[in-house]
Design an enzyme around this catalytic site. Structure first.
Site, PDB file in Angstrom:
ATOM      1  N   ASN A   1      -4.629  -7.651 -11.459  1.00  0.00           N
ATOM      2  CA  ASN A   1      -5.798  -7.263 -10.660  1.00  0.00           C
ATOM      3  C   ASN A   1      -6.188  -5.796 -10.801  1.00  0.00           C
ATOM      4  OD1 ASN A   1      -3.410  -6.714  -9.268  1.00  0.00           O
ATOM      5  ND2 ASN A   1      -4.362  -6.920  -7.267  1.00  0.00           N
TER       6      ASN A   1
ATOM      7  N   GLU B   1       6.864  -5.792  -5.827  1.00  0.00           N
ATOM      8  CA  GLU B   1       5.585  -5.659  -5.105  1.00  0.00           C
ATOM      9  C   GLU B   1       4.903  -7.014  -5.203  1.00  0.00           C
ATOM     10  OE1 GLU B   1       4.803  -3.123  -3.395  1.00  0.00           O
ATOM     11  OE2 GLU B   1       6.200  -1.625  -4.127  1.00  0.00           O
TER      12      GLU B   1
ATOM     13  N   CYS C   1      -3.793  -7.363  -3.232  1.00  0.00           N
ATOM     14  CA  CYS C   1      -2.597  -7.951  -2.622  1.00  0.00           C
ATOM     15  C   CYS C   1      -2.557  -7.759  -1.115  1.00  0.00           C
ATOM     16  CB  CYS C   1      -1.353  -7.355  -3.263  1.00  0.00           C
ATOM     17  SG  CYS C   1      -1.356  -5.560  -3.235  1.00  0.00           S
TER      18      CYS C   1
ATOM     19  N   GLU D   1       6.574   1.732  -3.575  1.00  0.00           N
ATOM     20  CA  GLU D   1       5.967   2.568  -4.610  1.00  0.00           C
ATOM     21  C   GLU D   1       5.211   3.693  -3.918  1.00  0.00           C
ATOM     22  OE1 GLU D   1       3.652  -0.193  -7.048  1.00  0.00           O
ATOM     23  OE2 GLU D   1       5.338  -0.304  -8.436  1.00  0.00           O
TER      24      GLU D   1
END
Ligand code: NAD
Length: 501
Positions: A158, A255, A289, A471
Protein backbone atom coordinates in the site's frame (compact mmCIF):
# COMPACT_ATOMS: atom_id res chain seq x y z
CA UNK A 1 0.10 5.22 -21.62
CA UNK A 2 3.28 5.58 -19.51
CA UNK A 3 6.52 4.17 -21.00
CA UNK A 4 7.40 0.71 -19.72
CA UNK A 5 9.99 0.61 -16.98
CA UNK A 6 13.12 -1.39 -17.65
CA UNK A 7 13.10 -4.97 -16.32
CA UNK A 8 13.89 -5.46 -12.65
CA UNK A 9 16.53 -7.92 -11.40
CA UNK A 10 17.89 -8.85 -8.00
CA UNK A 11 20.17 -6.12 -6.66
CA UNK A 12 23.25 -7.20 -4.76
CA UNK A 13 26.88 -6.17 -4.45
CA UNK A 14 25.87 -2.68 -5.56
CA UNK A 15 24.19 -3.49 -8.90
CA UNK A 16 21.28 -5.32 -10.52
CA UNK A 17 22.20 -8.88 -11.52
CA UNK A 18 20.08 -10.63 -14.17
CA UNK A 19 18.98 -14.03 -12.95
CA UNK A 20 20.47 -17.08 -14.64
CA UNK A 21 18.03 -18.70 -17.13
CA UNK A 22 15.45 -20.05 -16.94
CA UNK A 23 14.16 -17.10 -14.94
CA UNK A 24 10.53 -16.69 -14.01
CA UNK A 25 8.94 -13.28 -14.30
CA UNK A 26 5.85 -11.40 -13.26
CA UNK A 27 4.37 -8.05 -14.19
CA UNK A 28 3.79 -4.91 -12.20
CA UNK A 29 0.37 -3.61 -13.26
CA UNK A 30 -0.97 -0.06 -13.33
CA UNK A 31 -4.20 -0.42 -11.29
CA UNK A 32 -5.83 2.57 -12.97
CA UNK A 33 -5.69 0.96 -16.42
CA UNK A 34 -4.91 -2.72 -15.72
CA UNK A 35 -1.96 -2.36 -18.15
CA UNK A 36 1.50 -3.81 -17.39
CA UNK A 37 4.25 -1.38 -16.41
CA UNK A 38 7.29 -3.55 -15.96
CA UNK A 39 8.62 -7.12 -16.04
CA UNK A 40 10.10 -8.28 -12.75
CA UNK A 41 12.43 -11.27 -12.60
CA UNK A 42 11.70 -13.42 -9.56
CA UNK A 43 14.89 -13.90 -7.56
CA UNK A 44 15.87 -17.56 -7.74
CA UNK A 45 17.44 -19.26 -4.73
CA UNK A 46 20.95 -18.53 -6.09
CA UNK A 47 20.19 -14.80 -6.26
CA UNK A 48 18.64 -14.80 -2.78
CA UNK A 49 21.80 -16.43 -1.46
CA UNK A 50 23.94 -13.90 -3.36
CA UNK A 51 21.96 -11.02 -1.83
CA UNK A 52 22.41 -12.41 1.69
CA UNK A 53 26.12 -13.04 1.04
CA UNK A 54 26.49 -9.49 -0.28
CA UNK A 55 24.87 -8.11 2.90
CA UNK A 56 27.10 -10.32 5.02
CA UNK A 57 30.32 -9.23 3.37
CA UNK A 58 29.39 -5.52 3.70
CA UNK A 59 28.45 -5.87 7.38
CA UNK A 60 31.78 -5.54 9.11
CA UNK A 61 32.86 -2.27 7.46
CA UNK A 62 29.42 -0.69 7.68
CA UNK A 63 28.88 -1.58 11.33
CA UNK A 64 32.31 -0.12 12.16
CA UNK A 65 31.62 3.12 10.26
CA UNK A 66 31.16 5.86 12.90
CA UNK A 67 27.52 6.84 13.43
CA UNK A 68 28.28 10.40 12.35
CA UNK A 69 29.56 9.13 8.98
CA UNK A 70 26.56 6.85 8.55
CA UNK A 71 24.34 9.81 9.39
CA UNK A 72 25.91 11.92 6.63
CA UNK A 73 25.02 9.25 4.05
CA UNK A 74 21.45 8.97 5.29
CA UNK A 75 21.03 12.74 5.21
CA UNK A 76 22.32 12.87 1.62
CA UNK A 77 19.84 10.15 0.68
CA UNK A 78 17.03 12.20 2.25
CA UNK A 79 18.11 15.25 0.23
CA UNK A 80 18.08 13.20 -2.99
CA UNK A 81 14.65 11.81 -2.16
CA UNK A 82 13.25 15.30 -1.67
CA UNK A 83 14.87 16.54 -4.89
CA UNK A 84 13.32 13.63 -6.82
CA UNK A 85 9.98 13.69 -5.04
CA UNK A 86 7.89 14.34 -8.17
CA UNK A 87 9.53 11.58 -10.25
CA UNK A 88 9.33 9.05 -7.42
CA UNK A 89 5.74 10.00 -6.59
CA UNK A 90 4.86 9.42 -10.24
CA UNK A 91 6.27 5.88 -9.99
CA UNK A 92 4.33 5.23 -6.79
CA UNK A 93 1.12 6.49 -8.39
CA UNK A 94 1.60 4.24 -11.42
CA UNK A 95 2.44 1.24 -9.25
CA UNK A 96 -0.15 1.61 -6.48
CA UNK A 97 -2.95 3.55 -8.21
CA UNK A 98 -2.94 6.13 -5.42
CA UNK A 99 -3.42 9.71 -6.66
CA UNK A 100 -0.39 11.91 -7.22
CA UNK A 101 -1.94 14.41 -4.79
CA UNK A 102 -1.18 11.80 -2.08
CA UNK A 103 2.05 10.23 -3.24
CA UNK A 104 3.71 13.60 -3.91
CA UNK A 105 2.84 14.94 -0.45
CA UNK A 106 3.18 11.89 1.78
CA UNK A 107 5.07 8.81 0.64
CA UNK A 108 8.55 10.03 -0.27
CA UNK A 109 8.54 13.05 2.01
CA UNK A 110 7.51 11.10 5.11
CA UNK A 111 10.18 8.52 4.24
CA UNK A 112 12.79 11.28 3.93
CA UNK A 113 11.64 12.62 7.31
CA UNK A 114 12.40 9.24 8.87
CA UNK A 115 15.87 9.12 7.28
CA UNK A 116 16.62 12.60 8.63
CA UNK A 117 15.22 11.69 12.04
CA UNK A 118 17.46 8.63 12.44
CA UNK A 119 20.47 10.43 10.95
CA UNK A 120 19.97 13.13 13.58
CA UNK A 121 19.43 10.60 16.33
CA UNK A 122 22.57 8.53 15.69
CA UNK A 123 24.69 11.64 15.14
CA UNK A 124 23.63 12.98 18.52
CA UNK A 125 24.18 9.98 20.74
CA UNK A 126 21.16 7.84 19.93
CA UNK A 127 23.34 4.74 19.88
CA UNK A 128 25.26 5.62 23.02
CA UNK A 129 25.32 3.07 25.78
CA UNK A 130 25.47 3.46 29.54
CA UNK A 131 28.35 3.58 31.95
CA UNK A 132 27.40 2.55 35.48
CA UNK A 133 29.97 3.04 38.27
CA UNK A 134 29.17 -0.17 40.14
CA UNK A 135 31.76 0.20 42.89
CA UNK A 136 33.19 3.67 42.24
CA UNK A 137 36.88 3.46 41.46
CA UNK A 138 37.02 -0.34 41.39
CA UNK A 139 34.27 -1.75 39.19
CA UNK A 140 32.04 -0.45 36.40
CA UNK A 141 29.45 -1.77 34.00
CA UNK A 142 29.41 -0.60 30.36
CA UNK A 143 26.33 -1.34 28.31
CA UNK A 144 26.75 -0.71 24.61
CA UNK A 145 24.44 -0.98 21.60
CA UNK A 146 25.38 -3.10 18.60
CA UNK A 147 23.81 -3.88 15.24
CA UNK A 148 22.04 -7.20 14.86
CA UNK A 149 23.77 -8.14 11.60
CA UNK A 150 22.17 -9.02 8.27
CA UNK A 151 18.47 -8.13 8.41
CA UNK A 152 15.51 -8.85 6.16
CA UNK A 153 12.70 -6.41 5.43
CA UNK A 154 9.51 -7.58 3.75
CA UNK A 155 6.99 -5.00 2.56
CA UNK A 156 3.26 -4.69 1.86
CA UNK A 157 1.91 -3.02 -1.29
CA UNK A 158 0.00 0.00 0.00
CA UNK A 159 2.80 2.49 0.80
CA UNK A 160 5.78 0.83 -0.88
CA UNK A 161 8.61 3.38 -0.69
CA UNK A 162 7.45 4.65 2.69
CA UNK A 163 7.54 1.11 4.10
CA UNK A 164 10.99 0.58 2.55
CA UNK A 165 12.26 3.77 4.17
CA UNK A 166 10.64 3.19 7.57
CA UNK A 167 12.52 -0.12 7.68
CA UNK A 168 15.81 0.70 5.94
CA UNK A 169 16.46 4.03 7.71
CA UNK A 170 16.71 2.72 11.30
CA UNK A 171 18.20 -0.57 10.09
CA UNK A 172 21.11 1.10 8.30
CA UNK A 173 21.44 3.85 10.93
CA UNK A 174 22.05 1.18 13.56
CA UNK A 175 24.85 -0.34 11.45
CA UNK A 176 23.04 -3.37 10.05
CA UNK A 177 22.96 -4.43 6.42
CA UNK A 178 19.72 -5.28 4.68
CA UNK A 179 18.06 -7.53 2.16
CA UNK A 180 14.74 -5.95 1.18
CA UNK A 181 11.85 -7.66 -0.56
CA UNK A 182 9.14 -5.32 -1.80
CA UNK A 183 5.62 -6.61 -2.34
CA UNK A 184 5.26 -8.40 -5.65
CA UNK A 185 2.34 -6.05 -6.41
CA UNK A 186 4.30 -2.79 -6.05
CA UNK A 187 8.03 -3.40 -6.55
CA UNK A 188 9.03 -0.49 -8.81
CA UNK A 189 10.34 1.89 -6.14
CA UNK A 190 13.02 -0.51 -4.89
CA UNK A 191 15.55 0.06 -7.67
CA UNK A 192 15.12 3.84 -7.50
CA UNK A 193 15.66 3.71 -3.76
CA UNK A 194 18.74 1.51 -4.09
CA UNK A 195 20.16 3.98 -6.66
CA UNK A 196 19.55 6.91 -4.31
CA UNK A 197 21.26 5.18 -1.40
CA UNK A 198 24.21 4.33 -3.66
CA UNK A 199 24.44 7.91 -4.94
CA UNK A 200 24.34 9.14 -1.34
CA UNK A 201 27.44 7.05 -0.64
CA UNK A 202 26.06 3.85 0.84
CA UNK A 203 28.72 1.19 0.22
CA UNK A 204 27.87 -1.66 -2.17
CA UNK A 205 26.20 -4.59 -0.44
CA UNK A 206 24.74 -2.65 2.48
CA UNK A 207 21.30 -2.60 0.82
CA UNK A 208 20.20 -5.45 -1.42
CA UNK A 209 16.87 -6.17 -3.10
CA UNK A 210 15.19 -9.46 -3.96
CA UNK A 211 11.95 -9.79 -5.92
CA UNK A 212 9.08 -12.23 -5.77
CA UNK A 213 6.18 -13.40 -3.64
CA UNK A 214 5.82 -15.45 -0.48
CA UNK A 215 8.36 -18.12 -1.44
CA UNK A 216 11.12 -15.52 -1.83
CA UNK A 217 10.15 -13.93 1.48
CA UNK A 218 10.09 -17.32 3.19
CA UNK A 219 13.58 -18.15 1.86
CA UNK A 220 14.92 -14.94 3.37
CA UNK A 221 13.26 -15.60 6.71
CA UNK A 222 14.63 -19.15 6.82
CA UNK A 223 18.25 -18.27 6.08
CA UNK A 224 20.57 -18.78 9.03
CA UNK A 225 22.57 -15.61 8.34
CA UNK A 226 19.48 -13.40 8.68
CA UNK A 227 19.35 -12.09 12.25
CA UNK A 228 16.13 -10.08 12.13
CA UNK A 229 12.94 -9.95 10.10
CA UNK A 230 10.92 -6.77 9.86
CA UNK A 231 7.61 -7.54 8.21
CA UNK A 232 4.60 -5.50 7.12
CA UNK A 233 1.53 -7.34 5.88
CA UNK A 234 -1.54 -9.31 6.80
CA UNK A 235 -2.03 -10.90 10.21
CA UNK A 236 -2.24 -14.39 8.71
CA UNK A 237 1.07 -13.98 6.83
CA UNK A 238 2.61 -12.32 9.88
CA UNK A 239 1.80 -15.36 11.99
CA UNK A 240 3.59 -17.61 9.50
CA UNK A 241 6.59 -15.30 9.19
CA UNK A 242 6.89 -14.66 12.94
CA UNK A 243 6.55 -18.38 13.59
CA UNK A 244 9.38 -19.23 11.19
CA UNK A 245 11.63 -16.41 12.42
CA UNK A 246 11.13 -16.80 16.14
CA UNK A 247 11.41 -20.57 15.86
CA UNK A 248 15.02 -19.85 14.92
CA UNK A 249 15.21 -17.19 17.69
CA UNK A 250 15.55 -14.28 15.25
CA UNK A 251 14.35 -10.80 16.23
CA UNK A 252 11.08 -9.80 14.64
CA UNK A 253 9.08 -6.66 14.10
CA UNK A 254 5.56 -7.30 12.85
CA UNK A 255 3.44 -4.47 11.45
CA UNK A 256 0.14 -6.16 10.71
CA UNK A 257 -3.49 -5.44 9.93
CA UNK A 258 -6.31 -4.08 12.04
CA UNK A 259 -10.00 -3.33 12.33
CA UNK A 260 -9.70 -0.13 14.26
CA UNK A 261 -12.44 1.73 16.10
CA UNK A 262 -13.21 5.42 15.85
CA UNK A 263 -15.47 6.61 18.66
CA UNK A 264 -17.46 9.79 18.27
CA UNK A 265 -18.21 11.04 21.80
CA UNK A 266 -21.61 12.61 22.58
CA UNK A 267 -20.14 16.14 22.81
CA UNK A 268 -18.10 15.88 19.57
CA UNK A 269 -18.13 18.55 16.90
CA UNK A 270 -20.01 16.46 14.34
CA UNK A 271 -18.43 18.06 11.26
CA UNK A 272 -14.94 17.49 12.70
CA UNK A 273 -15.76 13.88 13.53
CA UNK A 274 -17.08 13.32 10.01
CA UNK A 275 -13.88 14.75 8.52
CA UNK A 276 -11.91 12.33 10.71
CA UNK A 277 -14.08 9.38 9.69
CA UNK A 278 -13.66 10.29 6.01
CA UNK A 279 -9.87 10.33 6.36
CA UNK A 280 -10.00 7.12 8.40
CA UNK A 281 -11.88 5.28 5.66
CA UNK A 282 -11.38 6.80 2.22
CA UNK A 283 -7.84 8.19 2.15
CA UNK A 284 -5.77 5.95 -0.16
CA UNK A 285 -9.10 4.34 -1.11
CA UNK A 286 -9.17 2.78 2.32
CA UNK A 287 -5.88 0.93 1.89
CA UNK A 288 -4.30 2.12 5.14
CA UNK A 289 -3.55 -0.35 7.91
CA UNK A 290 -4.70 2.03 10.66
CA UNK A 291 -8.09 2.73 9.10
CA UNK A 292 -10.87 3.43 11.59
CA UNK A 293 -13.45 1.30 9.83
CA UNK A 294 -15.71 0.70 12.84
CA UNK A 295 -17.24 4.11 13.48
CA UNK A 296 -19.14 4.23 16.78
CA UNK A 297 -21.67 7.08 16.89
CA UNK A 298 -24.06 7.97 19.77
CA UNK A 299 -27.60 7.00 18.77
CA UNK A 300 -28.74 10.54 19.64
CA UNK A 301 -26.56 12.19 16.97
CA UNK A 302 -26.44 9.41 14.38
CA UNK A 303 -28.88 11.11 11.99
CA UNK A 304 -26.90 14.36 12.12
CA UNK A 305 -23.62 12.47 11.63
CA UNK A 306 -24.98 10.57 8.62
CA UNK A 307 -26.40 13.69 6.98
CA UNK A 308 -23.04 15.44 7.29
CA UNK A 309 -21.22 12.34 6.03
CA UNK A 310 -23.42 12.01 2.94
CA UNK A 311 -22.65 15.65 2.17
CA UNK A 312 -18.87 15.07 2.49
CA UNK A 313 -18.97 11.92 0.33
CA UNK A 314 -19.63 14.21 -2.63
CA UNK A 315 -16.11 15.57 -2.20
CA UNK A 316 -14.53 12.21 -3.10
CA UNK A 317 -13.10 12.86 -6.54
CA UNK A 318 -11.96 9.94 -8.70
CA UNK A 319 -10.28 10.93 -11.93
CA UNK A 320 -6.99 11.26 -13.79
CA UNK A 321 -4.54 10.22 -11.06
CA UNK A 322 -2.17 13.05 -11.95
CA UNK A 323 -4.76 15.83 -11.83
CA UNK A 324 -4.28 17.92 -8.69
CA UNK A 325 -7.97 17.77 -7.71
CA UNK A 326 -8.16 13.94 -7.84
CA UNK A 327 -8.23 12.56 -4.29
CA UNK A 328 -9.44 9.00 -4.91
CA UNK A 329 -7.90 6.17 -6.93
CA UNK A 330 -8.56 2.53 -7.76
CA UNK A 331 -7.55 -0.25 -5.37
CA UNK A 332 -4.15 -1.71 -5.97
CA UNK A 333 -4.75 -4.94 -7.93
CA UNK A 334 -7.35 -7.21 -9.49
CA UNK A 335 -6.91 -9.65 -6.60
CA UNK A 336 -7.60 -6.91 -4.10
CA UNK A 337 -10.51 -5.52 -6.13
CA UNK A 338 -12.19 -8.94 -6.04
CA UNK A 339 -11.63 -9.16 -2.29
CA UNK A 340 -13.04 -5.69 -1.51
CA UNK A 341 -16.04 -6.05 -3.83
CA UNK A 342 -16.63 -9.50 -2.34
CA UNK A 343 -16.92 -7.88 1.11
CA UNK A 344 -19.31 -5.22 -0.17
CA UNK A 345 -21.43 -7.96 -1.74
CA UNK A 346 -21.35 -9.88 1.54
CA UNK A 347 -22.40 -6.73 3.42
CA UNK A 348 -25.38 -6.21 1.14
CA UNK A 349 -26.49 -9.79 0.61
CA UNK A 350 -25.45 -11.74 3.69
CA UNK A 351 -24.96 -9.25 6.53
CA UNK A 352 -27.90 -7.28 5.14
CA UNK A 353 -26.41 -4.00 6.34
CA UNK A 354 -28.07 -0.80 5.16
CA UNK A 355 -26.12 0.96 2.39
CA UNK A 356 -25.91 4.66 3.13
CA UNK A 357 -23.58 5.47 0.19
CA UNK A 358 -21.92 3.51 -2.62
CA UNK A 359 -22.35 -0.25 -2.69
CA UNK A 360 -22.02 -2.56 -5.65
CA UNK A 361 -21.84 -1.22 -9.20
CA UNK A 362 -19.72 1.06 -11.29
CA UNK A 363 -18.10 4.15 -9.79
CA UNK A 364 -19.19 7.35 -11.51
CA UNK A 365 -16.68 10.02 -12.51
CA UNK A 366 -13.93 7.68 -13.73
CA UNK A 367 -12.45 8.92 -17.03
CA UNK A 368 -13.13 6.69 -20.02
CA UNK A 369 -9.43 5.85 -20.48
CA UNK A 370 -9.30 4.44 -16.93
CA UNK A 371 -12.53 2.43 -17.06
CA UNK A 372 -10.64 -0.90 -16.97
CA UNK A 373 -8.97 0.03 -13.69
CA UNK A 374 -9.82 -1.45 -10.31
CA UNK A 375 -12.21 1.24 -9.10
CA UNK A 376 -14.43 0.49 -6.12
CA UNK A 377 -17.37 2.67 -5.07
CA UNK A 378 -16.64 4.31 -1.70
CA UNK A 379 -19.18 2.62 0.52
CA UNK A 380 -20.80 3.37 3.88
CA UNK A 381 -22.85 0.72 5.65
CA UNK A 382 -24.95 1.91 8.56
CA UNK A 383 -27.07 0.36 11.32
CA UNK A 384 -24.34 -2.28 11.49
CA UNK A 385 -24.13 -4.90 14.22
CA UNK A 386 -20.93 -6.09 15.89
CA UNK A 387 -21.27 -9.67 14.68
CA UNK A 388 -21.45 -8.78 10.97
CA UNK A 389 -18.53 -10.04 8.91
CA UNK A 390 -17.97 -6.59 7.37
CA UNK A 391 -17.59 -5.26 10.93
CA UNK A 392 -15.29 -8.00 12.17
CA UNK A 393 -12.83 -8.59 9.32
CA UNK A 394 -10.25 -6.26 7.79
CA UNK A 395 -11.44 -5.28 4.30
CA UNK A 396 -8.57 -2.87 3.55
CA UNK A 397 -10.68 -0.93 1.09
CA UNK A 398 -13.06 2.04 1.00
CA UNK A 399 -15.75 0.55 3.23
CA UNK A 400 -16.98 2.27 6.42
CA UNK A 401 -19.31 0.66 8.93
CA UNK A 402 -21.35 2.81 11.31
CA UNK A 403 -22.41 1.34 14.66
CA UNK A 404 -24.61 3.27 17.05
CA UNK A 405 -24.28 3.17 20.84
CA UNK A 406 -26.08 4.35 23.97
CA UNK A 407 -23.31 4.73 26.59
CA UNK A 408 -19.62 5.49 26.22
CA UNK A 409 -18.69 2.49 28.39
CA UNK A 410 -20.63 0.26 26.01
CA UNK A 411 -18.81 1.81 23.00
CA UNK A 412 -15.39 1.20 24.59
CA UNK A 413 -16.19 -2.39 25.45
CA UNK A 414 -17.47 -3.09 21.91
CA UNK A 415 -14.49 -1.26 20.36
CA UNK A 416 -12.13 -3.54 22.30
CA UNK A 417 -14.01 -6.70 21.36
CA UNK A 418 -11.65 -7.65 18.52
CA UNK A 419 -8.50 -9.71 18.23
CA UNK A 420 -6.75 -6.77 16.57
CA UNK A 421 -5.33 -3.67 18.25
CA UNK A 422 -3.54 -1.55 15.70
CA UNK A 423 -5.17 1.87 16.05
CA UNK A 424 -8.10 3.65 17.68
CA UNK A 425 -9.29 7.19 18.13
CA UNK A 426 -11.86 9.44 19.70
CA UNK A 427 -13.50 12.69 18.73
CA UNK A 428 -14.89 14.94 21.46
CA UNK A 429 -14.76 18.48 22.83
CA UNK A 430 -13.74 17.51 26.38
CA UNK A 431 -10.05 16.63 26.07
CA UNK A 432 -9.95 15.09 29.54
CA UNK A 433 -12.74 12.72 28.59
CA UNK A 434 -11.02 11.96 25.25
CA UNK A 435 -7.82 11.05 27.08
CA UNK A 436 -9.73 8.92 29.58
CA UNK A 437 -11.35 6.98 26.73
CA UNK A 438 -8.08 6.60 24.81
CA UNK A 439 -6.60 5.18 27.99
CA UNK A 440 -9.24 2.44 27.91
CA UNK A 441 -8.80 1.49 24.25
CA UNK A 442 -6.68 -1.57 23.47
CA UNK A 443 -4.57 -0.27 20.57
CA UNK A 444 -0.96 0.73 20.01
CA UNK A 445 -1.63 3.85 17.91
CA UNK A 446 -4.28 6.29 19.06
CA UNK A 447 -5.50 9.69 17.97
CA UNK A 448 -7.64 12.38 19.56
CA UNK A 449 -9.60 14.70 17.25
CA UNK A 450 -7.58 13.70 14.19
CA UNK A 451 -6.74 10.57 12.23
CA UNK A 452 -3.81 9.06 10.39
CA UNK A 453 -0.84 11.36 10.94
CA UNK A 454 2.24 9.30 11.75
CA UNK A 455 5.35 11.47 12.02
CA UNK A 456 8.90 10.16 12.31
CA UNK A 457 8.99 10.95 16.03
CA UNK A 458 5.95 8.77 16.80
CA UNK A 459 6.71 5.13 17.64
CA UNK A 460 3.93 3.06 16.05
CA UNK A 461 3.03 -0.59 16.39
CA UNK A 462 0.02 -2.78 17.01
CA UNK A 463 -1.30 -4.50 20.13
CA UNK A 464 -2.84 -7.96 20.26
CA UNK A 465 -2.78 -9.68 16.85
CA UNK A 466 -1.85 -6.43 15.05
CA UNK A 467 1.85 -6.71 15.62
CA UNK A 468 5.03 -7.03 17.61
CA UNK A 469 7.38 -4.13 18.30
CA UNK A 470 7.30 -0.62 16.87
CA UNK A 471 8.61 1.44 13.98
CA UNK A 472 9.76 5.07 14.15
CA UNK A 473 10.62 7.22 17.13
CA UNK A 474 13.48 6.51 19.51
CA UNK A 475 12.06 3.09 20.30
CA UNK A 476 12.12 2.24 16.59
CA UNK A 477 15.93 2.41 16.62
CA UNK A 478 16.18 0.05 19.58
CA UNK A 479 14.42 -2.59 17.49
CA UNK A 480 17.48 -2.81 15.22
CA UNK A 481 20.09 -3.11 17.97
CA UNK A 482 21.21 -5.54 20.62
CA UNK A 483 22.98 -4.79 23.87
CA UNK A 484 26.27 -5.91 25.27
CA UNK A 485 27.00 -5.41 28.97
CA UNK A 486 30.56 -5.61 30.26
CA UNK A 487 31.57 -5.60 33.93
CA UNK A 488 35.09 -4.24 34.36
CA UNK A 489 36.93 -5.05 37.60
CA UNK A 490 39.68 -2.51 38.34
CA UNK A 491 40.47 -3.49 41.92
CA UNK A 492 43.26 -5.92 40.95
CA UNK A 493 41.72 -8.99 42.58
CA UNK A 494 39.10 -11.40 41.34
CA UNK A 495 36.38 -12.11 43.89
CA UNK A 496 36.74 -15.88 44.39
CA UNK A 497 35.49 -18.60 46.64
CA UNK A 498 38.56 -20.66 45.75
CA UNK A 499 41.05 -18.91 47.98
CA UNK A 500 43.31 -20.93 50.26
CA UNK A 501 41.80 -21.29 53.75
P1 NAD B 1 0.61 -9.91 2.70
O1 NAD B 1 0.70 -10.48 4.05
O2 NAD B 1 -0.19 -10.61 1.68
O3 NAD B 1 2.06 -9.72 2.05
C1 NAD B 1 3.05 -8.93 2.67
C2 NAD B 1 4.42 -9.36 2.20
O4 NAD B 1 4.69 -10.66 2.69
C3 NAD B 1 4.58 -9.44 0.69
O5 NAD B 1 5.84 -8.89 0.36
C4 NAD B 1 4.52 -10.92 0.42
O6 NAD B 1 5.20 -11.31 -0.75
C5 NAD B 1 5.22 -11.47 1.65
N1 NAD B 1 4.94 -12.86 2.00
C6 NAD B 1 3.83 -13.58 1.74
N2 NAD B 1 3.95 -14.82 2.28
C7 NAD B 1 5.16 -14.88 2.90
C8 NAD B 1 5.86 -15.88 3.63
N3 NAD B 1 5.34 -17.08 3.86
N4 NAD B 1 7.07 -15.58 4.13
C9 NAD B 1 7.61 -14.34 3.94
N5 NAD B 1 7.01 -13.36 3.23
C10 NAD B 1 5.79 -13.62 2.72
O7 NAD B 1 0.08 -8.41 2.91
P2 NAD B 1 -0.36 -7.37 1.80
O8 NAD B 1 -1.67 -7.80 1.24
O9 NAD B 1 0.79 -7.10 0.90
O10 NAD B 1 -0.55 -6.05 2.65
C11 NAD B 1 -1.77 -5.67 3.20
C12 NAD B 1 -1.75 -5.91 4.69
O11 NAD B 1 -0.67 -5.19 5.27
C13 NAD B 1 -3.00 -5.41 5.38
O12 NAD B 1 -3.43 -6.37 6.30
C14 NAD B 1 -2.53 -4.16 6.12
O13 NAD B 1 -3.27 -3.86 7.27
C15 NAD B 1 -1.11 -4.52 6.44
N6 NAD B 1 -0.29 -3.34 6.67
C16 NAD B 1 0.14 -3.08 7.94
C17 NAD B 1 0.90 -1.94 8.20
C18 NAD B 1 1.35 -1.61 9.60
O14 NAD B 1 2.23 -0.77 9.75
N7 NAD B 1 0.80 -2.24 10.64
C19 NAD B 1 1.25 -1.09 7.15
C20 NAD B 1 0.81 -1.39 5.86
C21 NAD B 1 0.05 -2.53 5.64
Amino acid sequence: MPPREQDRHTIHSGAPHPSPPPSTTFQSIDPSTALPLCTIHTSPQSSILAAIASAKSALSAWSLTPPSARARILRRAATLLRARNAALARIETLDTGRPFSETSTVDILSGADVLEYYAGLIASGGLDGENIPLRPGSAAVHTSKHPLGVCAAIGAWNYPIQIALWKSAPCLAAGNTLVYKPSEFTPLHAEYLADIYAEAGLPAGVLNVVYGGGAVGAALVAHRDVAKVSFTGQISTGRTVAGAASGALKSVTMELGGKSALIVLPDADVAQAVDGAMMANFYSSGQVCTNGTRVFVPAAIKAEFEACLVERMRFIRPGDLFAPETNYGPVSSKTHYDKVVGYIRWGVERDKARVLCGGLGRLEGVPLALRDGYWVRPTVFTDCRDEMRIVREEIFGPVMTILSYETVEEAVSRANDTETGLAAGVFGRDLNECQRIVGLLEAGITWINTWGESPAEMAVGGWKQSGLGVENGRKGLEAWTRNKSTLVEMGGTVPTVFAKL
